[in-house]
Design a protein around this motif. Structure first.
Motif, PDB file in Angstrom:
ATOM      1  N   THR A   1      -2.792   7.315  -5.895  1.00  0.00           N
ATOM      2  CA  THR A   1      -3.267   7.548  -4.532  1.00  0.00           C
ATOM      3  C   THR A   1      -2.067   7.858  -3.644  1.00  0.00           C
ATOM      4  O   THR A   1      -0.974   7.327  -3.855  1.00  0.00           O
ATOM      5  CB  THR A   1      -4.032   6.333  -3.986  1.00  0.00           C
TER       6      THR A   1
ATOM      7  N   ALA B   1      -3.489  -4.726  -7.485  1.00  0.00           N
ATOM      8  CA  ALA B   1      -3.185  -3.504  -8.225  1.00  0.00           C
ATOM      9  C   ALA B   1      -2.252  -3.777  -9.398  1.00  0.00           C
ATOM     10  O   ALA B   1      -1.188  -4.382  -9.233  1.00  0.00           O
ATOM     11  CB  ALA B   1      -2.549  -2.465  -7.302  1.00  0.00           C
TER      12      ALA B   1
ATOM     13  N   LYS C   1     -10.938   2.894  -5.889  1.00  0.00           N
ATOM     14  CA  LYS C   1     -11.416   1.796  -6.726  1.00  0.00           C
ATOM     15  C   LYS C   1     -12.933   1.871  -6.891  1.00  0.00           C
ATOM     16  O   LYS C   1     -13.468   1.637  -7.973  1.00  0.00           O
ATOM     17  CB  LYS C   1     -11.037   0.451  -6.109  1.00  0.00           C
TER      18      LYS C   1
ATOM     19  N   PRO D   1      -2.384   4.092   1.138  1.00  0.00           N
ATOM     20  CA  PRO D   1      -3.137   2.866   0.894  1.00  0.00           C
ATOM     21  C   PRO D   1      -4.585   2.936   1.382  1.00  0.00           C
ATOM     22  O   PRO D   1      -5.453   2.238   0.846  1.00  0.00           O
ATOM     23  CB  PRO D   1      -2.351   1.805   1.664  1.00  0.00           C
TER      24      PRO D   1
ATOM     25  N   TRP E   1      -7.003   3.568  -1.392  1.00  0.00           N
ATOM     26  CA  TRP E   1      -7.073   2.618  -2.502  1.00  0.00           C
ATOM     27  C   TRP E   1      -8.500   2.123  -2.738  1.00  0.00           C
ATOM     28  O   TRP E   1      -9.041   2.236  -3.840  1.00  0.00           O
ATOM     29  CB  TRP E   1      -6.122   1.461  -2.227  1.00  0.00           C
TER      30      TRP E   1
ATOM     31  N   LEU F   1      -0.862  -1.694   2.335  1.00  0.00           N
ATOM     32  CA  LEU F   1      -0.483  -1.726   0.924  1.00  0.00           C
ATOM     33  C   LEU F   1      -0.093  -3.139   0.510  1.00  0.00           C
ATOM     34  O   LEU F   1      -0.542  -3.650  -0.522  1.00  0.00           O
ATOM     35  CB  LEU F   1       0.655  -0.742   0.684  1.00  0.00           C
TER      36      LEU F   1
ATOM     37  N   LEU G   1      -2.130   2.170  -6.719  1.00  0.00           N
ATOM     38  CA  LEU G   1      -1.997   1.982  -5.270  1.00  0.00           C
ATOM     39  C   LEU G   1      -0.690   2.603  -4.808  1.00  0.00           C
ATOM     40  O   LEU G   1       0.380   2.223  -5.301  1.00  0.00           O
ATOM     41  CB  LEU G   1      -2.013   0.479  -4.959  1.00  0.00           C
TER      42      LEU G   1
END
Length: 249
Positions: free
Chosen positions: A35, A82, A45, A38, A41, A75, A58
């Motif tokens: 990715t 992650a 997912k 952030p 993310w 993040l 991530l």
């Protein structure tokens, strides 16, 4: 059975990926999809949560660092969730000092998040900044079980040797096996440090229009450099991937 290995691609940028997830996951490819921020993310997912062969990384891409620096806190907040981290790193193509400073600040913040964390697998961008990227990584992962993959490495042979000595891995793609600099890098790499990637969709062009096309071309090039059959090259990369995953447990 050995799978193809794609340790760096951007599946969320594929047209129609939301309806094509099952098709991508059904491919005989063990995949790390990165990715760029952030913010992406959680959506990624969700898209890939049912996948068997695809894992989401991530990341915060260095070319977005100056504009997205505040997202480092996002993040860090989900870092423990992650297993895979990427795309992160430094990019030396900008001559703007403020941009370079922002990249380094973001990168150091991300690497600082590795402290006291379970082992992670990192896929790292180092274009035009190999020496600085490697030095930052060496300090961050020394004495840990974190695994570093230098994605599409284009640095010099001195930097390459430093990275090998630090225990880092390298992911190569079909662009590298046909370029002069890429071929020099591949020739200098110990075989047990070599993984494959596609960086798709950015590398798609001409008759390379799928990840399997890309990986087959890469393995064909590796087989030529290693003076072995393509299936042997594929098996070698698969074993290297397995060793990396086991080392990060």
């Amino acid at each position: 059975m050995s799978y193809y290995v794609d340790t760096h691609c951007h599946l969320d940028l594929f047209p129609g990926i939301r309806t094509g997830v099952a098709e991508e996951d059904a491919l005989p490819i063990k995949t790390i999809t990165v990715t760029n921020t952030p913010t992406l993310w959680q959506p990624n997912k969700k898209i890939f949560k049912e996948c068997y062969n695809i894992r989401v990384a991530l990341g915060l891409h260095p070319e977005l660092a100056s504009r997205r620096a505040p997202e480092v806190e996002k993040l860090r907040a989900v870092f423990a969730e992650a297993k895979y981290i990427g795309e992160i790193g430094l990019d030396g193509t900008s001559n703007e000092q403020a941009e370079r400073h922002a990249q380094l600040t973001v990168f150091r913040n991300i690497l600082d998040s590795l402290k006291q964390q379970e082992p992670k697998i990192l896929t790292v961008h180092s274009r035009g900044a190999a020496r600085e990227t490697i030095e930052e990584l060496k300090q961050a992962v020394r004495g840990t079980s974190h695994q570093v993959i230098l994605h599409w490495f284009s640095g010099g042979l001195d930097e390459l040797r430093q990275a090998v000595a630090a225990g880092f891995l390298f992911s190569v793609n079909h662009k590298m096996v046909t370029s002069r600099n890429g071929q020099q890098i591949i020739q200098a790499l110990p075989r047990n440090t070599v993984l494959t990637e596609t960086d798709a969709p950015f590398t798609f062009a001409g008759n390379i229009s799928t990840r399997q096309h890309s990986l087959k071309r890469t393995l064909s090039g590796l087989a030529q450099h290693w003076h072995c059959e393509v299936e042997e090259a594929k098996q070698h990369v698969w074993e290297c991937f397995g060793q990396m995953v086991r080392a990060a447990r």
